[in-house]
Motif scaffolding. Structure first.
Motif, short mmCIF file in Angstrom:
data_model
loop_
_atom_site.label_atom_id
_atom_site.label_comp_id
_atom_site.label_asym_id
_atom_site.label_seq_id
_atom_site.Cartn_x
_atom_site.Cartn_y
_atom_site.Cartn_z
N SER A 83 37.00 45.43 32.10
CA SER A 83 35.93 45.82 31.18
C SER A 83 35.67 44.62 30.28
N LYS A 84 34.73 44.77 29.33
CA LYS A 84 34.43 43.66 28.43
C LYS A 84 35.65 43.24 27.63
N ASP A 85 36.50 44.24 27.33
CA ASP A 85 37.62 43.97 26.42
C ASP A 85 38.93 43.61 27.09
N GLU A 86 39.14 44.11 28.30
CA GLU A 86 40.46 43.87 28.90
C GLU A 86 40.42 43.92 30.42
N VAL A 87 41.51 43.39 30.99
CA VAL A 87 41.74 43.54 32.42
C VAL A 87 43.04 44.32 32.54
N ARG A 88 43.01 45.45 33.24
CA ARG A 88 44.25 46.22 33.38
C ARG A 88 44.52 46.53 34.85
N THR A 89 45.79 46.79 35.12
CA THR A 89 46.20 47.09 36.49
C THR A 89 46.71 48.52 36.55
N VAL A 90 46.23 49.27 37.52
CA VAL A 90 46.67 50.66 37.65
C VAL A 90 47.21 50.86 39.06
N ALA A 91 48.38 51.47 39.16
CA ALA A 91 48.97 51.75 40.48
C ALA A 91 48.17 52.84 41.17
N ALA A 92 48.10 52.77 42.49
CA ALA A 92 47.36 53.79 43.25
C ALA A 92 47.86 55.18 42.91
N GLU A 93 49.17 55.31 42.66
CA GLU A 93 49.74 56.62 42.35
C GLU A 93 49.14 57.24 41.08
N ASP A 94 48.66 56.38 40.17
CA ASP A 94 48.08 56.90 38.92
C ASP A 94 46.56 56.85 38.92
N PHE A 95 45.97 56.19 39.91
CA PHE A 95 44.54 55.91 39.86
C PHE A 95 43.68 57.12 40.24
N PHE A 96 44.11 57.85 41.26
CA PHE A 96 43.29 58.97 41.74
C PHE A 96 43.59 60.22 40.93
N ILE A 97 42.54 60.86 40.38
CA ILE A 97 42.76 61.99 39.49
C ILE A 97 42.40 63.31 40.17
N THR A 98 41.18 63.40 40.69
CA THR A 98 40.82 64.58 41.48
C THR A 98 39.64 64.19 42.37
N TYR A 99 38.98 65.17 42.99
CA TYR A 99 37.86 64.87 43.89
C TYR A 99 36.92 63.84 43.28
N LEU A 100 36.69 62.75 43.95
CA LEU A 100 35.70 61.75 43.54
C LEU A 100 35.89 61.27 42.11
N THR A 101 37.08 61.44 41.57
CA THR A 101 37.32 61.06 40.18
C THR A 101 38.57 60.19 40.08
N THR A 102 38.42 59.06 39.40
CA THR A 102 39.56 58.16 39.24
C THR A 102 39.76 57.84 37.77
N ASP A 103 40.72 56.99 37.52
CA ASP A 103 41.07 56.60 36.16
C ASP A 103 40.04 55.63 35.56
N ILE A 104 39.04 55.24 36.32
CA ILE A 104 38.11 54.21 35.86
C ILE A 104 37.10 54.80 34.85
#
Lengths: 161, 289
Positions: free
Chosen positions: B140-161
């Motif tokens: 994003s404009k403010d930061e670069v972050r790393t998310v593990a696949a295990e935490d990235f997917f939240i539900t149908y068509l929805t992620t941590d982004i």
């Protein structure tokens, strides 16, 4: 939400037109440029009828906006033949009964030309996998596979001789 | 079957794209390959008011092997990964998964990052990423972050982004030990969305004992599902029919697929068990080489 001016080269000819961002590339090619050889079937990327070549790669023209083709090189089925002389692949489609109603043909020709350029010697299975991206509702796949296989054979022979 | 109106921007740099995204707020949407987004716009299931086209950002298209980590830029076309000899050599599971995405013509344009952020529950890349214990880099404009696949997917068509963020890179740790893999799916027709997909990555020692295993399933839950029990059941063991049956049983316990037009919940569960056995068997055979 105004119009944007775009410049797209299709089959070597430059088309400079104003388009709304939401205009699909398939509609631009057919309705604005008048190149109706590209067919439109499902408009969500499943049937393959609208497949064209953008910058040397076969893609679905219904899954691109015309504005995304600004400055790009596009080839449609009209651009395959040379001075109205059909290509070897096109001739073999006629010879091997590779088309019936012809609706799917333009897309299949565009996919096949690109595919054979990158994989000159595919197996029957690989040809069928490539064709799985196209629906032929006349179900004439057998003739289509034969036409492609004949083309590969002839091209290999001409390389050898 | 025509998309609704939208504003279109084609940034020349990632920074410009992030600024546009922030200005657009919830109305903004990144378009990369468009092989998932354009169909749903054509069907008017989505109607973003502002599309930000990142196809011009060539710097986001690369495949690198650095410090035993595979790094793939978000804009890399699926067909480029499919044709990469390096990927085939160091990450067979990813290479095998990619050939099962859609068709040649859609892989020519579809991107690695696009398929992962779209997060369809039966899609191949999210499942492969989870199985390989990969992660995503989000900018994003403010930061670069790393998310593990295990935490990235939240539900149908929805992620941590978040709406102001862009997925910029996919990273997959590579293993040096003797390892095997398998990716298999069952779909109604070749190229269709999988009813169920299964993926496995496994390492085996010289005696044929399993030293590590990751098994995951697609199409049985809202997100790709890691079967944690597989590791407990199989580590330190040689693969056998009775262990396969045990893992299949825990797959049945852990997954609760929904019924839809294409398959009933019971049939999906059945497929999940069958595919579990198949991928474990193939991965083990390949690991033993």
């Amino acid at each position: 939400m105004g119009k944007h001016e775009i410049e797209v080269t299709i089959n070597g000819k430059v088309y400079q037109e104003e388009v709304e961002p939401r205009m699909l590339l398939s509609d631009f090619i057919r309705d604005v440029c008048g190149l109706t050889g590209t067919h439109v079937g499902c408009e969500h990327g499943v049937c393959g009828a609208c497949t064209i070549n953008v910058n040397g790669t076969a893609v679905r023209s219904c899954l691109m906006f015309a504005i995304q083709a600004d400055g790009q090189q596009v080839q449609t089925v009209e651009g395959l033949s040379n001075n109205h002389e059909l290509t070897d692949l096109q001739k073999n489609f006629i010879e091997c009964h590779g088309l019936q109603c012809g609706f799917c043909t333009a897309g299949i020709l565009m996919s096949t030309e690109d595919y054979l350029e990158k994989n000159p010697n595919p197996s029957s299975k690989e040809i069928k996998e490539m064709l799985s991206g196209h629906l032929c509702r006349c179900t004439g796949y057998d003739g289509i596979v034969k036409a492609i296989e004949k083309t590969i054979e002839e091209r290999n022979q001409s390389v050898l001789s | 079957m025509k998309p609704p109106k939208f504003e279109y921007y084609k940034p020349a740099t990632l920074e410009e794209a992030l600024n546009l995204l922030e200005e657009a707020g919830d109305d903004g949407k990144i378009i990369a390959g468009g092989q998932s987004l354009v169909p749903i716009m054509n069907m008017r299931l989505a109607s973003p008011k502002c599309l930000i086209d990142i196809n011009g950002l060539e710097e986001l298209s690369y495949i690198k092997n650095e410090d035993n980590t595979l790094k793939i830029g978000t804009l890399t076309r699926q067909s480029d990964v499919e044709q990469s000899e390096m990927v085939a050599n160091v990450c067979g599971l990813l290479a095998e998964a990619i050939t099962q995405i859609g068709h040649v013509q859609t892989r020519n344009r579809g991107t690695i990052g696009g398929s992962i952020v779209h997060a369809d529950p039966s899609a191949e890349l999210p499942l492969a990423l989870l199985t390989l214990n990969g992660s995503v880099q989000i900018t994003s404009k403010d930061e670069v972050r790393t998310v593990a696949a295990e935490d990235f997917f939240i539900t149908y068509l929805t992620t941590d982004i978040m709406p102001t963020e862009v997925l910029t890179e996919v990273t997959i740790p590579l293993m040096e030990e003797k390892s095997g893999y398998s990716f298999q799916e069952i779909a109604r027709r070749h190229g269709d969305f999988a009813l169920v997909a299964a993926a496995c990555h496994m390492t085996v020692d010289d005696e044929g004992l399993i030293t590590a295993v990751r098994l995951a399933l697609g199409g049985v839950e809202a997100i790709p599902l890691l079967i944690g029990d597989a590791e407990d059941i199989l580590t330190g063991e040689q693969l056998s029919d009775s262990l396969l049956a045990q893992v299949a049983e825990s797959v049945e316990m852990e997954s609760d697929p929904e019924s839809d037009l294409h398959a009933s919940s019971e049939y999906r569960t059945h497929l999940a068990k069958v595919l579990t056995k198949r991928v474990l068997t193939q991965a083990y055979e390949r690991a033993r080489g």
